[in-house]
Design a protein around this motif. Structure first.
Motif, mmCIF file in Angstrom:
data_model
loop_
_atom_site.group_PDB
_atom_site.id
_atom_site.type_symbol
_atom_site.label_atom_id
_atom_site.label_comp_id
_atom_site.label_asym_id
_atom_site.label_seq_id
_atom_site.Cartn_x
_atom_site.Cartn_y
_atom_site.Cartn_z
ATOM 1 N N LEU A 81 0.762 -1.321 0.181
ATOM 2 C CA LEU A 81 -0.079 -0.044 -0.073
ATOM 3 C C LEU A 81 0.874 1.185 0.037
ATOM 4 O O LEU A 81 0.558 2.136 -0.696
ATOM 5 C CB LEU A 81 -0.784 -0.021 1.229
ATOM 6 N N LYS A 82 1.909 1.235 0.675
ATOM 7 C CA LYS A 82 2.864 2.548 0.886
ATOM 8 C C LYS A 82 3.588 2.540 -0.504
ATOM 9 O O LYS A 82 3.626 3.629 -1.026
ATOM 10 C CB LYS A 82 3.798 2.163 1.829
ATOM 11 N N ALA A 83 4.183 1.402 -1.082
ATOM 12 C CA ALA A 83 4.995 1.465 -2.240
ATOM 13 C C ALA A 83 3.942 1.978 -3.449
ATOM 14 O O ALA A 83 4.575 2.767 -4.482
ATOM 15 C CB ALA A 83 5.498 0.102 -2.647
ATOM 16 N N ASN A 84 2.741 1.936 -3.394
ATOM 17 C CA ASN A 84 1.682 2.301 -4.532
ATOM 18 C C ASN A 84 1.114 3.413 -3.886
ATOM 19 O O ASN A 84 -0.083 4.055 -4.702
ATOM 20 C CB ASN A 84 0.717 1.218 -4.693
ATOM 21 N N ASP A 85 1.755 4.473 -2.953
ATOM 22 C CA ASP A 85 1.087 5.463 -2.565
ATOM 23 C C ASP A 85 -0.325 5.729 -2.110
ATOM 24 O O ASP A 85 -1.085 6.478 -2.593
ATOM 25 C CB ASP A 85 1.377 6.593 -3.532
ATOM 26 N N ILE A 86 -0.827 4.484 -1.628
ATOM 27 C CA ILE A 86 -2.175 4.287 -1.070
ATOM 28 C C ILE A 86 -2.408 4.748 0.223
ATOM 29 O O ILE A 86 -3.323 5.491 0.696
ATOM 30 C CB ILE A 86 -2.674 3.011 -1.387
ATOM 31 N N ILE A 87 -1.099 4.716 0.901
ATOM 32 C CA ILE A 87 -1.280 5.239 2.442
ATOM 33 C C ILE A 87 -0.001 5.939 2.596
ATOM 34 O O ILE A 87 0.986 5.635 2.036
ATOM 35 C CB ILE A 87 -1.661 4.143 3.503
#
Length: 87
Positions: A81-87
């Motif tokens: 999620l972090k790597a995909n700029d979701i969180i």
């Protein structure tokens, strides 16, 4: 999915997003999917890059491991999620 029968399922949660990890039988591999029946508004921008499987949802990543604990699976989901700029 083409390979094997899925024998184990683990549900991973982060915020209000839920994923399920399926163990591929006779392989040291888990496949993690976002269920397409949940609200995917938060991840909508990345879903077009994910393979969609009607039965399982969106394939988001795989884990090469014989065993996958909830803690490790949840951490990997959070990192995705972090790597995909979701969180």
């Amino acid at each position: 999915m083409k390979k094997g029968v899925h024998t184990e399922v683990m549900v991973l949660r982060c915020m209000y997003i839920e994923a399920a990890a399926y163990k591929i039988q006779n392989e040291n591999k888990w496949v993690v999917f976002l269920d397409n029946e949940q609200d995917t508004t938060l991840v909508k921008k990345i879903l077009d890059k994910c393979d969609f499987h009607e039965k399982y949802g969106y394939k988001i990543f795989t884990v090469d491991a014989d065993d996958l604990s909830y803690e490790v699976g949840s951490k990997l989901f959070e990192e995705w999620l972090k790597a995909n700029d979701i969180i």
